[in-house]
Design an enzyme around this catalytic site. Sequence first.
Site, PDB file in Angstrom:
ATOM      1  N   TYR A  94     -32.514  18.947  90.783  1.00  0.00           N
ATOM      2  CA  TYR A  94     -32.378  19.630  92.070  1.00  0.00           C
ATOM      3  C   TYR A  94     -33.375  20.781  92.195  1.00  0.00           C
ATOM      4  CZ  TYR A  94     -30.162  22.798  95.483  1.00  0.00           C
ATOM      5  OH  TYR A  94     -29.908  23.657  96.518  1.00  0.00           O
ATOM      6  N   ASP A 128     -22.737  19.648  86.702  1.00  0.00           N
ATOM      7  CA  ASP A 128     -22.647  19.905  88.140  1.00  0.00           C
ATOM      8  C   ASP A 128     -22.164  18.609  88.798  1.00  0.00           C
ATOM      9  OD1 ASP A 128     -23.182  20.155  90.886  1.00  0.00           O
ATOM     10  OD2 ASP A 128     -24.849  21.521  90.544  1.00  0.00           O
ATOM     11  N   ILE A 163     -20.852  18.169  92.027  1.00  0.00           N
ATOM     12  CA  ILE A 163     -20.549  18.449  93.433  1.00  0.00           C
ATOM     13  C   ILE A 163     -20.664  17.218  94.335  1.00  0.00           C
ATOM     14  CG2 ILE A 163     -21.321  20.836  93.116  1.00  0.00           C
ATOM     15  CD1 ILE A 163     -23.770  20.156  94.830  1.00  0.00           C
ATOM     16  N   LYS A 210     -20.456  18.962  99.653  1.00  0.00           N
ATOM     17  CA  LYS A 210     -20.979  17.608  99.815  1.00  0.00           C
ATOM     18  C   LYS A 210     -19.873  16.580 100.015  1.00  0.00           C
ATOM     19  CE  LYS A 210     -24.821  19.665  98.793  1.00  0.00           C
ATOM     20  NZ  LYS A 210     -25.800  20.030  99.842  1.00  0.00           N
TER      21      LYS A 210
END
Length: 493
Positions: free
Chosen positions: A152, A237, A239, A275
């Site tokens: 990311y 992570d 998400i 998200k």
Amino acid sequence: MEFTRKNRQLLSRIATNDRHGENSPYFDGWKAYDSSPFHPIHNPDGVIQMGLAENPLSFDLIERWIRENPDASICTAEGLDKFKHIAIYQDYHGLREFREAVAKFMGRVGGNRVTFDPNRIVMSGGATGANETVIFCLADPGDAFLVPSPYYAGFARDLRWRTGVEIVPVHCKSSNNFRITRAALEEAYEKAQRSNINIKGVIITNPSNPLGTVLDKETLRSIVSFVTDKNIHLVSDEIYAATVFSSPRFISVAEVMQDMDCNRDLIHIVYSLSKDMGFPGFRVGIVYSFNDDVTNSARKMSSFGLVSSQTQFLLASMLSDDEFVGNFLRESSKRLAKRHHVFTKGLEEVGISTIKSNAGLFFWMDMRQLLKEQTTKAETELWRVIINKVKLNVSPGSSFQCSEPGWFRVCFANMDDETVEVALDRIREFVLQGKEENKLEADKSQAQAQRWRKQNLRLSFSSSRLYDESLMSPHMISPHSPIPHSPLVRART
């Protein structure tokens, strides 16, 4: 100049450094969109935003729930009796019902294979704040984390800017669909050790941003074993956990570690509703750590970025509605799958492939065959054409620290169906015009070669000559297309 230098000295190092990462094509694409956003009527030649991972595809389901449950908000007549209780100061642990609802939702997203403890739910201002909070708890300035690439683009800001830590990319390759391997982790770790870089942990995104893929159990077990052997942390992570729209299913690191001999104090999860539910504006970020000290420290830090009590109150009611949650997750998955299929199928029709993916709000597009040469510079040149001529904001792989030029992240969930068709039309025209021009150029070069051979001339031809507008054959252009002529050059192999 002297005044500027003195003025900068009045500010902190954080305020004046460039580690935020805004000087990358990832953010430049957003600026190009902001300067001329696409609108089908008012600005049909504007830039279409395909660099923003938003998920409004199921907003109608949420809006219906809100209309049917007005008492879930303290800003309605039905919920006003709760106003005095919610509007005053709250414990920074968060509302009990909110923490319970989030823990239950996280478990449901993972197939109820893990039970999450509400007492370990720590709030933060979105995943951005949650990631930074974890880093503040685990590392000191100058320490570093291994992060498999491509990763990311915002991590440069989230993980580095204010904490002072560094990122060491773990280069993964397209030959195995960018899978994270133990060998790649070992290589990056040993290289950092030789450079006297103190590695404090590994950070992964699962499902992957930008690949849109999920990590399988074998890979997760390998990563957990690696951090256990090195006695370093793992931050997962997660998400995008509920954006999986086809098999294989999402597997949380919390599920994998249940049957492993590992140090639980080294495992931490970052979660968010930005998200999965499409709520980035609500700024709901979650830190979930199996380490008591990290949980306690993160909770102290959370007072700098709490989720508003009004938001907690609303979401506690929404996420506790089992029927609504079940229907939302099923329908969201169907809509994401449909939109993903429309986009990738449209690209396949013009010979553009993508990494096979089944999660996220984006896909990883392979444009390597359109590069003049296999370099980051050539990728940037192609990106400039796409953003300035084709008027699509897609993000180049270099923004995600991809080691192979020519890959682009394309977000597909943040627009309506009509805009999707316009975007696909622009891509088709761009690619097909380029192929037509390359063919004309090749035909002309062949004819010239034949004439010159008759004259016994020996000449060499460059396969990277820029296109000649005079060679363009007449063709129909979509009324939505801002492209007068394709700026493609012939790809080198």
